[in-house]
Write a protein that holds these residues in place. Structure first.
Motif, PDB file in Angstrom:
ATOM      1  N   VAL A  50       0.864  -1.174   0.000  1.00 61.30           N
ATOM      2  CA  VAL A  50       0.000   0.000   0.000  1.00 61.30           C
ATOM      3  C   VAL A  50       0.903   1.227   0.000  1.00 61.30           C
ATOM      4  O   VAL A  50       1.860   1.300   0.769  1.00 61.30           O
ATOM      5  N   ALA A  51       0.584   2.174  -0.870  1.00 57.41           N
ATOM      6  CA  ALA A  51       1.365   3.406  -0.956  1.00 57.41           C
ATOM      7  C   ALA A  51       0.427   4.588  -1.156  1.00 57.41           C
ATOM      8  O   ALA A  51      -0.726   4.424  -1.575  1.00 57.41           O
ATOM      9  N   SER A  52       0.937   5.758  -0.872  1.00 61.49           N
ATOM     10  CA  SER A  52       0.146   6.976  -1.009  1.00 61.49           C
ATOM     11  C   SER A  52      -0.063   7.329  -2.480  1.00 61.49           C
ATOM     12  O   SER A  52       0.883   7.298  -3.274  1.00 61.49           O
ATOM     13  N   ARG A  53      -1.280   7.681  -2.791  1.00 60.40           N
ATOM     14  CA  ARG A  53      -1.612   8.116  -4.154  1.00 60.40           C
ATOM     15  C   ARG A  53      -0.891   9.411  -4.499  1.00 60.40           C
ATOM     16  O   ARG A  53      -0.724   9.744  -5.672  1.00 60.40           O
ATOM     17  N   ARG A  54      -0.452  10.120  -3.496  1.00 59.91           N
ATOM     18  CA  ARG A  54       0.224  11.402  -3.708  1.00 59.91           C
ATOM     19  C   ARG A  54       1.685  11.241  -4.166  1.00 59.91           C
ATOM     20  O   ARG A  54       2.318  12.220  -4.545  1.00 59.91           O
ATOM     21  N   ARG A  55       2.220  10.028  -4.111  1.00 54.92           N
ATOM     22  CA  ARG A  55       3.593   9.796  -4.563  1.00 54.92           C
ATOM     23  C   ARG A  55       3.670   9.917  -6.076  1.00 54.92           C
ATOM     24  O   ARG A  55       2.722   9.599  -6.791  1.00 54.92           O
ATOM     25  N   THR A  56       4.826  10.332  -6.544  1.00 53.40           N
ATOM     26  CA  THR A  56       5.026  10.456  -7.990  1.00 53.40           C
ATOM     27  C   THR A  56       5.241   9.067  -8.595  1.00 53.40           C
ATOM     28  O   THR A  56       5.697   8.143  -7.912  1.00 53.40           O
ATOM     29  N   PRO A  57       4.942   8.925  -9.882  1.00 50.98           N
ATOM     30  CA  PRO A  57       5.217   7.650 -10.549  1.00 50.98           C
ATOM     31  C   PRO A  57       6.692   7.243 -10.428  1.00 50.98           C
ATOM     32  O   PRO A  57       7.003   6.066 -10.246  1.00 50.98           O
ATOM     33  N   ALA A  58       7.609   8.207 -10.500  1.00 54.22           N
ATOM     34  CA  ALA A  58       9.038   7.900 -10.391  1.00 54.22           C
ATOM     35  C   ALA A  58       9.372   7.350  -9.003  1.00 54.22           C
ATOM     36  O   ALA A  58      10.145   6.395  -8.868  1.00 54.22           O
ATOM     37  N   SER A  59       8.788   7.939  -7.984  1.00 55.28           N
ATOM     38  CA  SER A  59       9.014   7.475  -6.609  1.00 55.28           C
ATOM     39  C   SER A  59       8.474   6.065  -6.419  1.00 55.28           C
ATOM     40  O   SER A  59       9.120   5.216  -5.784  1.00 55.28           O
ATOM     41  N   LEU A  60       7.301   5.790  -6.971  1.00 55.21           N
ATOM     42  CA  LEU A  60       6.712   4.445  -6.876  1.00 55.21           C
ATOM     43  C   LEU A  60       7.563   3.427  -7.630  1.00 55.21           C
ATOM     44  O   LEU A  60       7.800   2.325  -7.131  1.00 55.21           O
ATOM     45  N   ALA A  61       8.026   3.807  -8.805  1.00 55.46           N
ATOM     46  CA  ALA A  61       8.849   2.893  -9.602  1.00 55.46           C
ATOM     47  C   ALA A  61      10.170   2.578  -8.899  1.00 55.46           C
ATOM     48  O   ALA A  61      10.655   1.446  -8.946  1.00 55.46           O
ATOM     49  N   ALA A  62      10.743   3.569  -8.216  1.00 56.21           N
ATOM     50  CA  ALA A  62      11.995   3.348  -7.496  1.00 56.21           C
ATOM     51  C   ALA A  62      11.775   2.452  -6.267  1.00 56.21           C
ATOM     52  O   ALA A  62      12.598   1.592  -5.967  1.00 56.21           O
ATOM     53  N   ALA A  63      10.679   2.658  -5.582  1.00 58.77           N
ATOM     54  CA  ALA A  63      10.405   1.893  -4.363  1.00 58.77           C
ATOM     55  C   ALA A  63       9.901   0.481  -4.664  1.00 58.77           C
ATOM     56  O   ALA A  63      10.150  -0.444  -3.890  1.00 58.77           O
ATOM     57  N   PHE A  64       9.185   0.328  -5.778  1.00 63.38           N
ATOM     58  CA  PHE A  64       8.576  -0.957  -6.128  1.00 63.38           C
ATOM     59  C   PHE A  64       8.869  -1.287  -7.594  1.00 63.38           C
ATOM     60  O   PHE A  64       7.966  -1.288  -8.433  1.00 63.38           O
ATOM     61  N   PRO A  65      10.130  -1.568  -7.933  1.00 65.53           N
ATOM     62  CA  PRO A  65      10.482  -1.796  -9.339  1.00 65.53           C
ATOM     63  C   PRO A  65       9.696  -2.957  -9.948  1.00 65.53           C
ATOM     64  O   PRO A  65       9.598  -4.026  -9.359  1.00 65.53           O
ATOM     65  N   GLY A  66       9.103  -2.691 -11.091  1.00 66.23           N
ATOM     66  CA  GLY A  66       8.374  -3.720 -11.823  1.00 66.23           C
ATOM     67  C   GLY A  66       6.992  -4.038 -11.289  1.00 66.23           C
ATOM     68  O   GLY A  66       6.297  -4.894 -11.839  1.00 66.23           O
ATOM     69  N   ALA A  67       6.572  -3.362 -10.243  1.00 65.90           N
ATOM     70  CA  ALA A  67       5.263  -3.661  -9.639  1.00 65.90           C
ATOM     71  C   ALA A  67       4.123  -3.137 -10.495  1.00 65.90           C
ATOM     72  O   ALA A  67       4.253  -2.120 -11.186  1.00 65.90           O
ATOM     73  N   GLU A  68       2.991  -3.828 -10.426  1.00 64.96           N
ATOM     74  CA  GLU A  68       1.758  -3.330 -11.026  1.00 64.96           C
ATOM     75  C   GLU A  68       1.145  -2.352 -10.035  1.00 64.96           C
ATOM     76  O   GLU A  68       0.900  -2.702  -8.878  1.00 64.96           O
ATOM     77  N   VAL A  69       0.916  -1.118 -10.445  1.00 60.96           N
ATOM     78  CA  VAL A  69       0.367  -0.084  -9.577  1.00 60.96           C
ATOM     79  C   VAL A  69      -1.127   0.048  -9.876  1.00 60.96           C
ATOM     80  O   VAL A  69      -1.525   0.249 -11.027  1.00 60.96           O
ATOM     81  N   VAL A  70      -1.934  -0.084  -8.808  1.00 58.51           N
ATOM     82  CA  VAL A  70      -3.390  -0.062  -8.969  1.00 58.51           C
ATOM     83  C   VAL A  70      -3.972   0.996  -8.039  1.00 58.51           C
ATOM     84  O   VAL A  70      -3.909   0.881  -6.815  1.00 58.51           O
ATOM     85  N   ASP A  71      -4.537   2.036  -8.625  1.00 62.61           N
ATOM     86  CA  ASP A  71      -5.225   3.086  -7.869  1.00 62.61           C
ATOM     87  C   ASP A  71      -6.599   2.546  -7.472  1.00 62.61           C
ATOM     88  O   ASP A  71      -7.371   2.110  -8.334  1.00 62.61           O
ATOM     89  N   VAL A  72      -6.901   2.557  -6.171  1.00 63.67           N
ATOM     90  CA  VAL A  72      -8.204   2.063  -5.706  1.00 63.67           C
ATOM     91  C   VAL A  72      -8.995   3.170  -5.018  1.00 63.67           C
ATOM     92  O   VAL A  72      -9.884   2.909  -4.210  1.00 63.67           O
ATOM     93  N   THR A  73      -8.687   4.417  -5.358  1.00 62.73           N
ATOM     94  CA  THR A  73      -9.400   5.551  -4.768  1.00 62.73           C
ATOM     95  C   THR A  73     -10.628   5.909  -5.608  1.00 62.73           C
ATOM     96  O   THR A  73     -10.853   5.339  -6.681  1.00 62.73           O
ATOM     97  N   SER A  74     -11.358   6.893  -5.134  1.00 64.88           N
ATOM     98  CA  SER A  74     -12.548   7.352  -5.864  1.00 64.88           C
ATOM     99  C   SER A  74     -12.180   8.061  -7.166  1.00 64.88           C
ATOM    100  O   SER A  74     -13.046   8.321  -7.993  1.00 64.88           O
ATOM    101  N   ARG A  75     -10.903   8.347  -7.373  1.00 66.54           N
ATOM    102  CA  ARG A  75     -10.451   8.980  -8.617  1.00 66.54           C
ATOM    103  C   ARG A  75      -9.880   7.978  -9.616  1.00 66.54           C
ATOM    104  O   ARG A  75      -9.429   8.360 -10.686  1.00 66.54           O
ATOM    105  N   ALA A  76      -9.907   6.715  -9.259  1.00 68.99           N
ATOM    106  CA  ALA A  76      -9.385   5.667 -10.144  1.00 68.99           C
ATOM    107  C   ALA A  76     -10.315   5.465 -11.331  1.00 68.99           C
ATOM    108  O   ALA A  76     -11.487   5.846 -11.301  1.00 68.99           O
ATOM    109  N   GLY A  77      -9.792   4.826 -12.340  1.00 67.89           N
ATOM    110  CA  GLY A  77     -10.614   4.454 -13.486  1.00 67.89           C
ATOM    111  C   GLY A  77     -11.259   3.099 -13.255  1.00 67.89           C
ATOM    112  O   GLY A  77     -10.966   2.400 -12.289  1.00 67.89           O
ATOM    113  N   GLU A  78     -12.141   2.743 -14.180  1.00 60.79           N
ATOM    114  CA  GLU A  78     -12.759   1.411 -14.138  1.00 60.79           C
ATOM    115  C   GLU A  78     -11.698   0.364 -14.429  1.00 60.79           C
ATOM    116  O   GLU A  78     -10.797   0.627 -15.212  1.00 60.79           O
ATOM    117  N   PRO A  79     -11.751  -0.782 -13.853  1.00 61.43           N
ATOM    118  CA  PRO A  79     -12.754  -1.249 -12.905  1.00 61.43           C
ATOM    119  C   PRO A  79     -12.372  -0.982 -11.457  1.00 61.43           C
ATOM    120  O   PRO A  79     -13.164  -1.169 -10.548  1.00 61.43           O
TER     121      PRO A  79
END
Length: 188
Positions: free
Chosen positions: A5-34
């Motif tokens: 679990v990570a903050s939606r406020r993190r930048t894509p670069a920060s997420l990629a550095a912390a979780f290399p190769g991970a699938e990132v899934v936004d589950v907030t009310s601003r996410a897309g379908e599904p």
């Protein structure tokens, strides 16, 4: 299962550095379908309201806000019918300090914050995971079985007993997916 679990406020670069190769899934009310369907704000409809037999809500957040009691306002059943993902929140700024969450729309008992999390929020969100989003939970399980998955939420607090910050539904989703639902949480 490597689900993080990570903050939606993190930048894509920060997420990629912390979780290399991970699938990132936004589950907030601003996410897309599904994935937006995993947000507590999503209007699934038909969600049972704890302590209110026969009463349902459009969303989990609608239940949480409807049963909240403030110094200047009691329950607000209109929040159960909100189908947009905005205009659901009820704030301290407008109604004064929160006194607790009522045991149902007409219940006499006020539940303290942690107890309300366990007896109102958790069972309601679990109901959604079991009855409205089981397909998405299974997709996350499969994805976690083949590599890291990062769930994005606005808060990352997964400790039901820690009232300092809001509870992360992404952390609850991770727990459900991993089979480690918080202790003391009952079903709706």
């Amino acid at each position: 299962m490597p689900i993080h679990v990570a903050s939606r406020r993190r930048t894509p670069a920060s997420l990629a550095a912390a979780f290399p190769g991970a699938e990132v899934v936004d589950v907030t009310s601003r996410a897309g379908e599904p994935w937006v369907r995993l947000s507590p704000f999503y209007p699934h409809g038909g969600i049972p309201v704890p302590y209110s037999e026969g009463v349902t809500s459009q969303s989990v957040e609608g239940i949480w806000q409807a049963l909240k009691v403030f110094e200047g306002a009691d329950v607000d059943p209109s929040k159960l019918a909100v189908t947009g993902m905005r205009g659901i929140k009820r704030t301290v700024r407008r109604y004064g300090p929160v006194l607790g969450h009522r045991t149902g729309l007409t219940g006499g008992e006020l539940l303290p914050y942690e107890t309300a999390r366990r007896l109102v929020y958790l069972p309601s969100y679990r109901w959604v995971l079991e009855h409205r989003a089981a397909d998405l939970v299974e997709r996350l399980r499969r994805a976690g079985g083949t590599g890291d998955v990062v769930l994005l939420d606005y808060t990352t607090n997964g400790d039901v007993a820690d009232p300092r910050t809001p509870l992360s539904h992404a952390a609850l989703l991770r727990a459900w997916t991993e089979g480690s639902w918080p202790a003391g949480a009952t079903s709706a």
